[in-house]
Motif scaffolding. Sequence first.
Motif, short mmCIF file in Angstrom:
data_model
loop_
_atom_site.label_atom_id
_atom_site.label_comp_id
_atom_site.label_asym_id
_atom_site.label_seq_id
_atom_site.Cartn_x
_atom_site.Cartn_y
_atom_site.Cartn_z
N LEU A 1 22.83 35.96 -8.26
CA LEU A 1 22.01 35.17 -8.65
C LEU A 1 21.02 36.18 -9.48
O LEU A 1 20.37 37.18 -9.22
N ALA A 2 20.69 35.55 -10.81
CA ALA A 2 20.18 36.54 -11.77
C ALA A 2 19.12 35.63 -12.52
O ALA A 2 19.35 34.55 -13.13
N GLU A 3 17.96 36.42 -12.81
CA GLU A 3 16.81 35.78 -13.51
C GLU A 3 17.09 35.68 -14.95
O GLU A 3 17.45 36.33 -15.50
N LEU A 4 16.71 34.55 -15.46
CA LEU A 4 16.92 34.07 -16.89
C LEU A 4 15.57 34.63 -17.73
O LEU A 4 14.78 34.72 -17.03
N SER A 5 15.75 34.81 -19.03
CA SER A 5 14.54 35.03 -19.93
C SER A 5 13.56 33.79 -19.77
O SER A 5 14.05 32.98 -19.46
N ASP A 6 12.46 33.81 -20.51
CA ASP A 6 11.41 32.90 -20.35
C ASP A 6 11.94 31.90 -21.37
O ASP A 6 11.72 30.48 -20.94
N ASP A 7 12.82 32.10 -22.21
CA ASP A 7 13.52 31.03 -23.14
C ASP A 7 14.88 30.54 -22.50
O ASP A 7 15.40 29.57 -23.11
N TYR A 8 15.24 31.09 -21.29
CA TYR A 8 16.36 30.69 -20.75
C TYR A 8 17.75 30.98 -21.41
O TYR A 8 18.88 30.41 -20.99
N THR A 9 17.64 32.01 -22.66
CA THR A 9 18.85 31.92 -23.30
C THR A 9 19.61 33.32 -23.15
O THR A 9 20.43 33.82 -23.74
N SER A 10 18.94 34.18 -22.04
CA SER A 10 19.55 35.51 -21.90
C SER A 10 19.07 35.94 -20.43
O SER A 10 18.36 34.94 -19.70
N THR B 1 17.26 38.75 -17.84
CA THR B 1 16.28 39.86 -17.58
C THR B 1 16.91 41.02 -17.27
O THR B 1 15.99 41.97 -17.28
N GLY B 2 17.88 41.32 -16.47
CA GLY B 2 18.35 42.26 -15.88
C GLY B 2 17.95 42.36 -14.27
O GLY B 2 18.44 43.24 -13.68
N LYS B 3 17.30 41.39 -13.83
CA LYS B 3 16.85 41.22 -12.31
C LYS B 3 17.89 40.49 -11.70
O LYS B 3 17.92 39.24 -12.07
N PHE B 4 18.63 41.00 -10.67
CA PHE B 4 19.53 39.80 -9.93
C PHE B 4 19.62 40.69 -8.79
O PHE B 4 19.55 41.63 -8.32
N VAL B 5 20.37 39.64 -7.72
CA VAL B 5 20.75 40.09 -6.41
C VAL B 5 22.22 39.71 -6.13
O VAL B 5 22.71 38.68 -6.84
N ARG B 6 22.99 40.27 -5.16
CA ARG B 6 24.40 39.85 -4.70
C ARG B 6 24.15 39.13 -3.50
O ARG B 6 23.57 39.65 -2.66
#
Length: 388
Positions: free
Chosen positions: A237-246, A248-253
């Motif tokens: 589960l990974a966080e997307l950037s503010d514009d939703y197109t990339s 952020t590098g923050k995620f959990v397993r």
Amino acid sequence: MNLSRRKKSHLFPVLMAASLLFGVLPKAYSQATNFKPGAIWPDNKGVHINAHGGGILYQNGTYYWFGEHKVGGEAGNVAQVGVHAYSSRDLYNWTDEGIALKVSDDKTSDIAKGCILERPKVVYNTKTKKYVMWFHLELLGKGYGAARTGVAIADKVTGPFKFLRSYRPNAGRMPYYPAGTPAAAQINAQHPANKSDVIFMRDFPGGQMARDMTVFVDDDGKAYHVFSSEENNTLHLAELSDDYTSHTGKFVRIYIGQQTEAPALFKNNGKYYMIGSGCTGWAPNPARWFTATSIWGPWTFEGNPCVGAGAQKTFGGQSTHVLPVSGKKNAFIFMADKWAPKDAIDGRHIWLPIVFNGNNIEINWLDEWNLDYFDKQPTQTQPSEKSK
């Protein structure tokens, strides 16, 4: 595959053309007022809705359904056309809006015709005013070896969407560990503790594998990408950037080493729920569900949400999306695909209501139902006894 069913599915365009010629709409294509899980579901042209492995975006009183466009035979298991879009105001009757994202005739394109493009999901970014589509992508001729995610954007909800890029997420990033995460649950880069940790570290430099997926936008506008990773052994589960197109590098397993795919995430009364499946190819298996009080977890495995006859095979389907019904409280629809790999275009849609019993959820088979079903459900505060 039932040959008679296959022949019937191929007759729909012919029957519809004849109907339009004589100005008579067949009875089968009259306005629908009910859901019939697993049945042929005609659109406004009388053709079975061709939006597989998809999801739904609700906006301004209209639902928009995006899914994989299939063609007949086994050739339909790869992307020959692209992502199909439909619209509806009542969820029963759907209007064909055409192809939202077309595959490319350029064989060097990441989304070249014949690639594998699966589980498209579209969300709207209120800041950029853009529609953003994410999907699982396998490069042409590479089988399932690429394990990438792809992203496209559009100015209009039904497209055309412009393909931006594909890649493996979170290259060179270690997972986020919420406060209280036991040391044993964290990755030791020098001494991986299990098979999944080994695969994670293998892919660490170039990015993590991303296959079956969904996208979820939380109440605060933050968006998250959930995908099957580590050779399908573990969900990310990974966080997307503010514009939703990339990313952020923050995620959990999530559910490490347990082979989970087909994630569908939703939120009700401040609690997060996710439904997925095991990994048995095209064949159905028992669904599984998870809960969390924070998007970052910890996520708790809760068992099989399906009950009754057929529950051990998710009634023949596999999860793809959970749809909140606008204007109704505690009203969510479990959307699943009944795959037909020998004749991909004949894949069926299984929509069933989710019942909340306290903090538990249940999914029962219904031959036919409509949205009034939610109005008839009693308010329950205690979890029911159910087999998991």
